[in-house]
Design a protein around this motif. Sequence first.
Motif, PDB file in Angstrom:
ATOM      1  N   THR A 129      87.033  54.272  32.336  1.00  0.00           N
ATOM      2  CA  THR A 129      87.724  54.277  33.202  1.00  0.00           C
ATOM      3  C   THR A 129      89.083  53.643  32.869  1.00  0.00           C
ATOM      4  O   THR A 129      88.471  52.690  31.465  1.00  0.00           O
ATOM      5  N   PRO A 130      90.054  53.561  32.977  1.00  0.00           N
ATOM      6  CA  PRO A 130      91.780  52.852  32.653  1.00  0.00           C
ATOM      7  C   PRO A 130      91.339  51.476  33.134  1.00  0.00           C
ATOM      8  O   PRO A 130      92.233  51.080  33.012  1.00  0.00           O
ATOM      9  N   SER A 131      90.539  50.717  33.556  1.00  0.00           N
ATOM     10  CA  SER A 131      90.637  49.397  34.323  1.00  0.00           C
ATOM     11  C   SER A 131      90.957  48.409  33.602  1.00  0.00           C
ATOM     12  O   SER A 131      90.116  48.060  32.203  1.00  0.00           O
ATOM     13  N   ARG A 149      83.325  64.913  21.920  1.00  0.00           N
ATOM     14  CA  ARG A 149      83.070  64.010  21.105  1.00  0.00           C
ATOM     15  C   ARG A 149      82.927  62.614  22.139  1.00  0.00           C
ATOM     16  O   ARG A 149      81.774  61.746  21.379  1.00  0.00           O
ATOM     17  N   THR A 150      83.485  62.161  22.799  1.00  0.00           N
ATOM     18  CA  THR A 150      83.670  61.088  23.391  1.00  0.00           C
ATOM     19  C   THR A 150      82.516  61.238  23.993  1.00  0.00           C
ATOM     20  O   THR A 150      81.657  60.225  24.125  1.00  0.00           O
ATOM     21  N   GLY A 151      82.246  62.113  25.405  1.00  0.00           N
ATOM     22  CA  GLY A 151      80.571  62.156  25.273  1.00  0.00           C
ATOM     23  C   GLY A 151      79.256  61.985  24.544  1.00  0.00           C
ATOM     24  O   GLY A 151      78.530  61.681  25.047  1.00  0.00           O
ATOM     25  N   SER A 152      79.945  62.985  23.619  1.00  0.00           N
ATOM     26  CA  SER A 152      77.998  62.841  22.368  1.00  0.00           C
ATOM     27  C   SER A 152      78.172  60.933  22.039  1.00  0.00           C
ATOM     28  O   SER A 152      77.288  61.179  22.169  1.00  0.00           O
ATOM     29  N   ALA A 153      79.451  60.253  22.117  1.00  0.00           N
ATOM     30  CA  ALA A 153      79.278  59.355  21.542  1.00  0.00           C
ATOM     31  C   ALA A 153      77.961  58.135  22.288  1.00  0.00           C
ATOM     32  O   ALA A 153      77.568  58.038  21.753  1.00  0.00           O
ATOM     33  N   SER A 154      78.156  58.414  24.295  1.00  0.00           N
ATOM     34  CA  SER A 154      76.897  57.476  24.520  1.00  0.00           C
ATOM     35  C   SER A 154      75.677  58.625  24.434  1.00  0.00           C
ATOM     36  O   SER A 154      74.992  57.935  24.555  1.00  0.00           O
ATOM     37  N   GLY A 155      76.356  60.008  24.569  1.00  0.00           N
ATOM     38  CA  GLY A 155      74.534  60.164  24.352  1.00  0.00           C
ATOM     39  C   GLY A 155      74.125  59.843  23.076  1.00  0.00           C
ATOM     40  O   GLY A 155      72.638  59.671  22.678  1.00  0.00           O
ATOM     41  N   ILE A 178      80.202  55.301  36.131  1.00  0.00           N
ATOM     42  CA  ILE A 178      81.707  54.804  37.122  1.00  0.00           C
ATOM     43  C   ILE A 178      82.536  55.427  36.154  1.00  0.00           C
ATOM     44  O   ILE A 178      83.130  55.246  35.474  1.00  0.00           O
ATOM     45  N   GLY A 179      83.432  56.513  37.058  1.00  0.00           N
ATOM     46  CA  GLY A 179      85.067  56.637  36.747  1.00  0.00           C
ATOM     47  C   GLY A 179      84.410  58.509  36.681  1.00  0.00           C
ATOM     48  O   GLY A 179      83.832  58.787  35.906  1.00  0.00           O
ATOM     49  N   THR A 180      85.246  59.509  37.173  1.00  0.00           N
ATOM     50  CA  THR A 180      85.604  60.744  37.853  1.00  0.00           C
ATOM     51  C   THR A 180      86.721  61.656  36.816  1.00  0.00           C
ATOM     52  O   THR A 180      87.408  62.270  37.463  1.00  0.00           O
ATOM     53  N   GLY A 181      87.466  60.644  36.188  1.00  0.00           N
ATOM     54  CA  GLY A 181      88.421  61.396  34.995  1.00  0.00           C
ATOM     55  C   GLY A 181      87.657  62.672  33.830  1.00  0.00           C
ATOM     56  O   GLY A 181      87.379  62.853  34.277  1.00  0.00           O
ATOM     57  N   GLY A 182      89.243  62.920  33.077  1.00  0.00           N
ATOM     58  CA  GLY A 182      89.357  64.168  32.133  1.00  0.00           C
ATOM     59  C   GLY A 182      87.572  64.022  31.645  1.00  0.00           C
ATOM     60  O   GLY A 182      86.786  64.799  30.687  1.00  0.00           O
ATOM     61  N   GLN A 183      86.946  62.995  30.708  1.00  0.00           N
ATOM     62  CA  GLN A 183      86.111  62.166  30.156  1.00  0.00           C
ATOM     63  C   GLN A 183      85.199  62.110  30.863  1.00  0.00           C
ATOM     64  O   GLN A 183      84.057  62.530  30.403  1.00  0.00           O
ATOM     65  N   ALA A 184      84.974  62.877  32.621  1.00  0.00           N
ATOM     66  CA  ALA A 184      83.287  61.283  33.225  1.00  0.00           C
ATOM     67  C   ALA A 184      82.406  63.001  32.960  1.00  0.00           C
ATOM     68  O   ALA A 184      81.577  62.800  32.942  1.00  0.00           O
ATOM     69  N   ALA A 185      82.595  64.134  32.936  1.00  0.00           N
ATOM     70  CA  ALA A 185      82.279  65.672  33.003  1.00  0.00           C
ATOM     71  C   ALA A 185      81.193  65.662  31.371  1.00  0.00           C
ATOM     72  O   ALA A 185      79.480  65.583  31.798  1.00  0.00           O
ATOM     73  N   THR A 186      81.431  65.301  30.438  1.00  0.00           N
ATOM     74  CA  THR A 186      80.706  65.196  29.525  1.00  0.00           C
ATOM     75  C   THR A 186      79.411  63.843  29.222  1.00  0.00           C
ATOM     76  O   THR A 186      78.631  64.300  28.829  1.00  0.00           O
ATOM     77  N   ALA A 207      74.153  58.414  40.181  1.00  0.00           N
ATOM     78  CA  ALA A 207      74.846  58.039  41.152  1.00  0.00           C
ATOM     79  C   ALA A 207      76.474  57.633  40.235  1.00  0.00           C
ATOM     80  O   ALA A 207      76.557  57.135  39.231  1.00  0.00           O
ATOM     81  N   VAL A 208      77.122  57.943  41.072  1.00  0.00           N
ATOM     82  CA  VAL A 208      78.813  57.940  40.196  1.00  0.00           C
ATOM     83  C   VAL A 208      79.370  57.641  41.760  1.00  0.00           C
ATOM     84  O   VAL A 208      79.820  57.286  42.664  1.00  0.00           O
ATOM     85  N   SER A 209      80.405  56.735  40.647  1.00  0.00           N
ATOM     86  CA  SER A 209      81.497  56.031  41.533  1.00  0.00           C
ATOM     87  C   SER A 209      82.435  55.881  41.075  1.00  0.00           C
ATOM     88  O   SER A 209      83.259  55.719  39.732  1.00  0.00           O
ATOM     89  N   ASP A 210      83.811  56.129  41.681  1.00  0.00           N
ATOM     90  CA  ASP A 210      85.385  56.494  40.924  1.00  0.00           C
ATOM     91  C   ASP A 210      86.358  55.040  42.705  1.00  0.00           C
ATOM     92  O   ASP A 210      85.706  54.453  43.434  1.00  0.00           O
ATOM     93  N   LEU A 211      87.775  54.059  41.986  1.00  0.00           N
ATOM     94  CA  LEU A 211      88.282  54.269  42.837  1.00  0.00           C
ATOM     95  C   LEU A 211      88.033  54.868  44.490  1.00  0.00           C
ATOM     96  O   LEU A 211      88.472  54.569  44.647  1.00  0.00           O
ATOM     97  N   ASP A 212      88.565  56.125  43.741  1.00  0.00           N
ATOM     98  CA  ASP A 212      89.231  57.322  44.799  1.00  0.00           C
ATOM     99  C   ASP A 212      87.725  57.886  44.977  1.00  0.00           C
ATOM    100  O   ASP A 212      86.689  58.732  44.448  1.00  0.00           O
ATOM    101  N   PHE A 213      87.118  57.579  46.490  1.00  0.00           N
ATOM    102  CA  PHE A 213      85.811  57.866  46.770  1.00  0.00           C
ATOM    103  C   PHE A 213      85.448  59.073  47.238  1.00  0.00           C
ATOM    104  O   PHE A 213      84.619  60.068  46.635  1.00  0.00           O
TER     105      PHE A 213
END
Length: 329
Positions: free
Chosen positions: A203-205, A110-116, A133-141, A156-162
């Motif tokens: 991200t939780p930035s 549902r979180t991915g769908s909001a952006s969709g 930007i951000g590759t945590g648990g919500q990123a794939a959807t 293009a995908v980025s994260d604090l941890d390359f």
Amino acid sequence: MLLLNRSDIEKCYSLKDCIAAVADAFKYFSAGKVDVPLRTQILKQNGKDTFLCMPAFCEDYDAACVKVLNMFPENINQGLPSINAQVLNIDTKTGVVNAILDGNYVTQLRTGSASGVALKYLAKKNCRKGALIGTGGQAATQLEAMLIVRDLDEVAVSDLDFDRAQKFAGKMQEQLAQYHTKITAVKTGNEAVKDADVIITVTPSTKPVYDAQFIKKGATICGVGAYQPQMEETPAELVAKANKIYFDSKDAVLAESGDIIIPLNKGMVANTSFTGEIGQVISGDLIGRENDNEIIFFETVGIAAQDLMATKSIYDKAARQNVGTQVNM
């Protein structure tokens, strides 16, 4: 009672299905047809970990649910999900809890769908580059939703941890091969958003993850991660220069999201700067994008209406197809 884990849901339900359900959720919510109290939120003293409870009911949709959710952002450093949740689906005629669903996966869907939904209604028709930007648990959807609603050449995908960004990009390139989009890791948020037509930050930035100067005309940006007042993924300068600003829920965003609260407190935007809710665009009560030069910003903190419609639609499909495990409670 029906138990539905992630693999059960994947057998009968897709992210595309969920985008349609969440569009309904936003439309019904903005029309005042969903009973959704502001979610109960308890923040631990560390200022990061959060316990949440989100009930919802919609008479017209014949749906009721309660989601219990805990958000622990540092879990990613331990290889654990940052979100842990369960959703209770409730029979509206009897009040009986008739299903328990994997809330982690429902939340991802549902979180991915909001952006969709936001990108479907607000982004330019002809988009070529995406940024995540951000590759945590919500990123794939989030990434897949972007690809479902717009035909992109590259993301293009980025994260604090390359290293984490590289592993994520490689995994997604394989899993989402059917979209024929090049998915690459880059080292900075600025590199990711440069020349991007559609952008999602998750991200939780507590400080902006890119500079506003790198956002081009015509871009559509979805701010997903700033669900608390001290969180700020999006530069205040970007919010100030956006031509239109939409929310999932105006009340929820103004109560919870630092992406909006911080520029408001700085006097960089005012209540008159906000265009309205995405549900009003879906229903035709508000105009969305009017030309290819507008910079449009969408902020979502997540509302229980999304869980409600997603859970109801998952349960209905699973029940029809005899998917899941029946248990006596």
